[in-house]
Motif scaffolding. Structure first.
Motif, short mmCIF file in Angstrom:
data_model
loop_
_atom_site.label_atom_id
_atom_site.label_comp_id
_atom_site.label_asym_id
_atom_site.label_seq_id
_atom_site.Cartn_x
_atom_site.Cartn_y
_atom_site.Cartn_z
N ILE A 1 29.91 20.00 17.39
CA ILE A 1 30.09 21.39 17.86
C ILE A 1 31.12 22.04 16.94
O ILE A 1 32.29 22.21 17.31
N PRO A 2 30.73 22.39 15.72
CA PRO A 2 31.69 22.90 14.73
C PRO A 2 32.39 24.19 15.12
O PRO A 2 33.46 24.50 14.58
N HIS A 3 31.80 24.95 16.05
CA HIS A 3 32.44 26.20 16.46
C HIS A 3 33.50 25.98 17.54
O HIS A 3 34.17 26.94 17.97
N ALA A 4 33.68 24.75 18.01
CA ALA A 4 34.67 24.47 19.05
C ALA A 4 36.09 24.64 18.51
O ALA A 4 36.36 24.39 17.33
N GLU A 5 36.98 25.07 19.37
CA GLU A 5 38.40 25.20 19.05
C GLU A 5 39.15 24.10 19.79
O GLU A 5 38.90 23.86 20.97
#
Length: 259
Positions: free
Chosen positions: A218-222
């Motif tokens: 989930i590369p867009h996770a912070e």
């Protein structure tokens, strides 16, 4: 959404601190707090629980839904976001949903045996004795924390025992094992914020590897670390957690407005 063995009232402090900014709903999951247990263990598996939660959201006619889940609740939040993405605007994982395995070298059967034995062993002669034990194992205390602890237990034949039965706990653990979050990661398209603990430090390597895997899927996770907190992250540092939640929620709202 609370973790295994907990209840909706465990979020009392967060709800109080957020109530002027958001409409907060914290509820008991099946077999926890005041909710009756499900009869079939497969009903506790994440995909089935996500379906149940989706129906619950529909029944309340909710829109602009953000899920906040701790531990098992974070696991379920990921399944909700992956299977019912049209209903979820974003999710916050409170030290949960990113680890993919139990304790190193411990089989599932052993974990199930251990959790059943633990629940059976929790027994107090009075509510005061129970609360004394809870206070002794907490880094801090408040009226809301006390209410949350009381909601986790029930009086049975004159003894104070945990509300969550061995059957429910084992079904939850088995479900997370058979339906890990790794399966649902690729389907999660909504914004994700992981707030993770830093204690115990002995598992820092495993924690780092789990976070790295989540970010790869989930590369867009912070991801943000909340220092000097245990797995009970929202109990250890409620003001910090609320500050992070508000900052992230308002950031998402601003992004949506700009698009």
């Amino acid at each position: 959404m609370h973790g295994m063995g907990s209840s909706g009232l465990s979020f009392g402090e967060l709800a109080k601190l957020l109530q002027n900014d958001f409409y907060v709903i914290a509820f008991d999951l099946p077999g926890h707090g005041g909710e009756v247990s499900l009869d079939n263990e497969k009903e506790y598996f994440p995909a089935r629980m996500a379906e149940r939660l989706s129906n619950f959201i529909d029944s309340l006619w909710l829109t602009d839904v953000y899920l906040v889940g701790h531990s098992w609740g974070a696991h379920l939040a990921l399944y909700m976001a992956g299977l019912y993405s049209e209903k979820i605007k974003g999710l916050v994982l409170l030290d949960g949903g990113y680890f993919q395995q139990g304790p190193a070298g411990v089989s599932l059967n052993q974990q199930l045996t251990d959790v059943g034995a633990f629940i059976d062993s929790v027994c107090f002669a009075s509510w005061n004795e129970f609360l004394d034990s809870e206070r002794a194992n907490s880094s801090r205390w408040s009226k809301e924390l006390e209410e949350g602890c009381l909601a986790q237990a029930a009086e049975v034949d004159g003894e104070i025992r945990l509300s969550t039965s061995p059957f429910t706990a084992k079904a939850v653990m088995k479900g997370m094992h058979l339906e890990p979050t790794a399966v649902i990661f690729p389907k999660v398209q909504s914004p994700v914020l992981l707030l993770h603990s830093t204690m115990p430090k002995e598992i820092e390597e495993e924690r780092h590897e789990a976070i790295e895997y989540l970010l790869n899927e989930i590369p867009h996770a912070e991801v943000q670390a909340i220092h000097n907190t245990s797995h009970e992250i929202y109990r250890d540092a409620p003001e910090i957690i609320v500050s992070k939640l508000k900052e992230w929620f308002y950031g998402q709202t601003k992004s949506c407005a700009n698009t």
